[in-house]
Enzyme design. Structure first.
Site, PDB file in Angstrom:
ATOM      1  N   LYS A   1       0.838  -1.268  -0.076  1.00 56.74           N
ATOM      2  CA  LYS A   1       0.157   0.025   0.141  1.00 56.74           C
ATOM      3  C   LYS A   1       0.952   1.183  -0.019  1.00 56.74           C
ATOM      4  CE  LYS A   1      -1.632   3.117   1.999  1.00 56.74           C
ATOM      5  NZ  LYS A   1      -1.343   4.414   1.914  1.00 56.74           N
TER       6      LYS A   1
ATOM      7  N   CYS B   1      14.348  11.065   5.867  1.00 57.55           N
ATOM      8  CA  CYS B   1      14.345  10.638   7.325  1.00 57.55           C
ATOM      9  C   CYS B   1      15.849  10.655   7.958  1.00 57.55           C
ATOM     10  CB  CYS B   1      13.834   9.182   7.673  1.00 57.55           C
ATOM     11  SG  CYS B   1      14.765   7.954   6.788  1.00 57.55           S
TER      12      CYS B   1
HETATM   13  P1  NAD Z   1       2.760   9.282   6.964  1.00 57.48           P
HETATM   14  O1  NAD Z   1       2.918   8.604   8.181  1.00 57.48           O
HETATM   15  O2  NAD Z   1       1.877  10.531   6.693  1.00 57.48           O
HETATM   16  O3  NAD Z   1       2.249   8.268   5.903  1.00 57.48           O
HETATM   17  C1  NAD Z   1       3.059   6.887   5.684  1.00 57.48           C
HETATM   18  C2  NAD Z   1       1.987   6.068   5.294  1.00 57.48           C
HETATM   19  O4  NAD Z   1       1.067   5.695   6.122  1.00 57.48           O
HETATM   20  C3  NAD Z   1       1.196   6.110   3.992  1.00 57.48           C
HETATM   21  O5  NAD Z   1       1.255   5.221   3.257  1.00 57.48           O
HETATM   22  C4  NAD Z   1      -0.037   6.923   4.471  1.00 57.48           C
HETATM   23  O6  NAD Z   1      -1.228   6.563   3.360  1.00 57.48           O
HETATM   24  C5  NAD Z   1      -0.469   5.920   5.758  1.00 57.48           C
HETATM   25  N1  NAD Z   1      -1.124   6.584   6.757  1.00 57.48           N
HETATM   26  C6  NAD Z   1      -1.270   7.952   7.138  1.00 57.48           C
HETATM   27  N2  NAD Z   1      -1.895   8.385   8.096  1.00 57.48           N
HETATM   28  C7  NAD Z   1      -2.533   7.077   8.453  1.00 57.48           C
HETATM   29  C8  NAD Z   1      -3.437   6.674   9.364  1.00 57.48           C
HETATM   30  N3  NAD Z   1      -3.827   7.775  10.375  1.00 57.48           N
HETATM   31  N4  NAD Z   1      -3.564   5.391   9.394  1.00 57.48           N
HETATM   32  C9  NAD Z   1      -3.202   4.578   8.918  1.00 57.48           C
HETATM   33  N5  NAD Z   1      -2.101   4.826   7.802  1.00 57.48           N
HETATM   34  C10 NAD Z   1      -1.971   6.227   7.773  1.00 57.48           C
HETATM   35  O7  NAD Z   1       4.390   9.538   6.545  1.00 57.48           O
HETATM   36  P2  NAD Z   1       4.800  10.511   5.197  1.00 57.48           P
HETATM   37  O8  NAD Z   1       4.426  11.943   5.369  1.00 57.48           O
HETATM   38  O9  NAD Z   1       4.377   9.876   4.028  1.00 57.48           O
HETATM   39  O10 NAD Z   1       6.319  10.233   5.134  1.00 57.48           O
HETATM   40  C11 NAD Z   1       7.150  11.190   6.114  1.00 57.48           C
HETATM   41  C12 NAD Z   1       7.373  10.428   7.057  1.00 57.48           C
HETATM   42  O11 NAD Z   1       8.121   9.369   6.981  1.00 57.48           O
HETATM   43  C13 NAD Z   1       8.506  11.231   8.153  1.00 57.48           C
HETATM   44  O12 NAD Z   1       8.208  11.088   9.458  1.00 57.48           O
HETATM   45  C14 NAD Z   1       9.705  10.586   7.765  1.00 57.48           C
HETATM   46  O13 NAD Z   1      10.893  10.571   9.009  1.00 57.48           O
HETATM   47  C15 NAD Z   1       9.384   9.223   7.704  1.00 57.48           C
HETATM   48  N6  NAD Z   1      10.302   8.345   7.233  1.00 57.48           N
HETATM   49  C16 NAD Z   1      11.063   7.437   7.933  1.00 57.48           C
HETATM   50  C17 NAD Z   1      11.900   6.623   7.588  1.00 57.48           C
HETATM   51  C18 NAD Z   1      12.878   5.684   8.321  1.00 57.48           C
HETATM   52  O14 NAD Z   1      13.467   4.825   7.850  1.00 57.48           O
HETATM   53  N7  NAD Z   1      12.842   5.918   9.990  1.00 57.48           N
HETATM   54  C19 NAD Z   1      12.106   6.698   6.217  1.00 57.48           C
HETATM   55  C20 NAD Z   1      11.398   7.571   5.333  1.00 57.48           C
HETATM   56  C21 NAD Z   1      10.416   8.272   6.022  1.00 57.48           C
END
Ligand code: NAD
Length: 497
Positions: free
Chosen positions: A174, A282
């Site tokens: 997803k 990240c």
């Molecule tokens: P996000 O948490 O908004 O979304 C990530 C995924 O979760 C998406 O597929 C989204 O559709 C889904 N999602 C969003 N809200 C949800 C909910 N309430 N319930 C269930 N699923 C939900 O993150 P983003 O804005 O897409 O990505 C940026 C974030 O990801 C930053 O915080 C970054 O640090 C983190 N990140 C971490 C790593 C790591 O390895 N630690 C790597 C890349 C990105």
């Protein structure tokens, strides 16, 4: 007519019957590039059943055959490297070079997956008791699922499904609804490489679809990458459903500059690490800790940062692209305002940044705050924008204490010419990925991506040997074969009396 992003179910790319569609928006222009569906429950169900069926055959497919699929996939990804990077740039706003890097880091994981036979080797001990031997196998789990963020639409899906599938599982992806076209193209190439129908499914949507995956009893493992609140939710909900979960979350990465660091290296590396990809990594450096006289380089650093500018993905002069969405830009601007209000000194302010010809883009220019304290919002929160906080301390000890007091533990680095300082730092720091004179220490796929503390919930990390452990179960076999049990006919054949 608006492009409809397809989903991959049971081996076919199809248009969803959903009534809920979300816009995929070019962050440099606000133009709607496509619409992505929220996959319906009935379609999710079909995806699961197809994945379940595919698993029954795939789990018994010889491991070299599984590896060969990865070899073909790796070759296709390389062949389509530029095309993938173009799709990725258009929907995420990343510069073309940055997008190529995103795809490349994913290709490296597929190369690692080619090595799956060695990675899946078990262990053996002969004579654990008289005449008794023990050996172990690792076996796939079944249907696994992955939920990925917007900021690496190629690399992060490729962290997941190639390893899971090489291990013998089937997989439901997803991807982020904000840039789903790159993952769908990755899936098309996977099918073109010869993947059997059903092995990989791509569904789309948001919370409802994620909840479906989290609560479905047949899905064995969930791999998530995204923000902290969602990561915590995924981890607690998934584990409460007795699933295996790994959740990679947000970060606040510090770089320590010692007075003896090579000044030119620091200036060059810090610009890219803080502002590259508009800070939407990240592993971006969002705090630099200047120790003692290291702070003397700040005026020169600010001058360099003031010269770089964001811009369109296909403009070779762009140092980085826009923020992914209008609302994400508003959040970054709100934090910049909070920094000023809470008393940090704004050395460089990118909030009014504009790009000629792209008046509607989500631009934020490089922003630098000095005199930042740990109580300020810009220090506490993950900004996910091109905003760097500068903290000055007198000793390495103080720098280490500050980093260890921060809840996050994804990445950190030290710039120094002292082996002793570097040794102390790498040993005492409570962060999972440490760079010494390397600003963004992302490990290559034969290691694992090892964030700690609030940056990771779970046990086994992404790629490397840990991912193979995450996507498999170990079976330990203990056997006793007594010579006295050997039948007479066999005795004669093997020469026993
Ligand atoms: P996000 O948490 O908004 O979304 C990530 C995924 O979760 C998406 O597929 C989204 O559709 C889904 N999602 C969003 N809200 C949800 C909910 N309430 N319930 C269930 N699923 C939900 O993150 P983003 O804005 O897409 O990505 C940026 C974030 O990801 C930053 O915080 C970054 O640090 C983190 N990140 C971490 C790593 C790591 O390895 N630690 C790597 C890349 C990105």
């Amino acid at each position: 007519m608006t492009v409809k992003v397809r989903q991959l179910i049971a081996g076919s790319f199809e248009e969803s019957h959903s009534e809920c569609w979300l816009d995929v928006v070019d962050p440099a222009t606000q133009r709607v590039l496509a619409q992505v569906p929220c996959t319906t429950d009935a379609e999710m169900d079909r995806a699961y059943h197809s994945a379940r069926e595919a698993f029954q055959t795939w789990r018994n497919t010889p491991v070299p055959t599984r590896a060969r699929l990865m070899f073909r996939y790796q070759a296709l990804l390389k062949e389509h490297h530029d095309e993938l990077a173009t799709i990725l740039s258009k929907e995420s706003g990343k510069t073309f070079e940055d997008a190529k890097g995103d795809v490349w880091r994913g290709i490296e994981v597929v190369e690692h997956a080619c090595n799956v036979a060695s990675l899946m080797m078990g262990e053996t001990v002969e004579n654990v008791a008289t005449g008794i031997d023990t050996h172990s196998y690792v076996q796939p789990l079944g249907v696994c699922a992955g939920i990925t963020p917007f900021n690496f639409p190629a690399m992060i899906p490729l962290w997941m499904f190639p390893i899971a599938i090489a291990c013998g599982n089937s997989f439901i992806l997803k991807p982020s609804e904000q840039d789903p076209m790159t993952p769908v193209r990755l899936a098309e190439l996977f099918m073109e490489a010869g993947a059997p129908a059903g092995l990989l499914q791509v569904v789309h949507g948001r919370k409802e679809q994620v909840d479906w995956l989290l609560t479905h009893p047949g899905i064995k493992a969930i791999s998530f990458v995204g923000s902290v609140p969602v990561g915590r939710y995924i981890y607690t909900t998934g584990t409460a459903q007795m699933k295996r979960v790994q959740a990679f979350a947000g970060a606040k990465n510090h770089m320590v500059v010692m007075p003896d660091a090579n000044r030119q290296t620091v200036l060059n590396q810090l610009v890219g690490a803080a502002f590259g990809a508009a800070g939407q990594r990240c592993m971006a450096i969002s705090v630099v800790i200047m120790v003692g006289s290291a702070k003397d380089c700040l005026p020169e650093f600010t001058e360099i940062a003031a010269k770089i500018r964001p811009g369109a993905w296909d403009d070779a002069g762009s140092a980085f692209g826009p923020i992914i969405s209008k609302s994400a830009r508003q959040r970054v601007l709100g934090l910049i305002e909070a920094g000023k209000r809470e008393g940090a000194e704004c050395l460089l302010d990118g909030s009014a940044c504009s790009v000629e010809g792209y008046s509607d883009g989500n631009w934020v220019g490089p922003t630098i705050f000095a005199n930042v304290t740990p109580e300020m919002s810009i220090y506490r929160e993950e900004i996910f924008g091109p905003v760097l906080s500068v903290v000055c301390v007198e000793t390495l000890e103080e720098a280490i204490n500050l980093i260890n007091a921060n809840p996050y533990g994804n990445g950190t680095s030290i710039f120094t010419s002292s082996g002793a300082a570097a040794r102390k730092f790498q040993h005492e720091i409570e962060v999972g990925q440490v760079g010494v004179n390397v600003p963004i220490p992302v490990p290559l796929p034969f290691f694992s991506f090892t964030g700690w503390r609030a940056s990771f919930y779970g046990d086994q990390h992404a790629y490397g040997k840990q991912a193979v452990r995450f996507y498999t179960e170990t079976k330990t076999v203990t056997s006793r074969w007594l010579e006295s049990d050997i039948s007479t006919a066999v005795n004669m054949t093997i020469g026993l009396k």
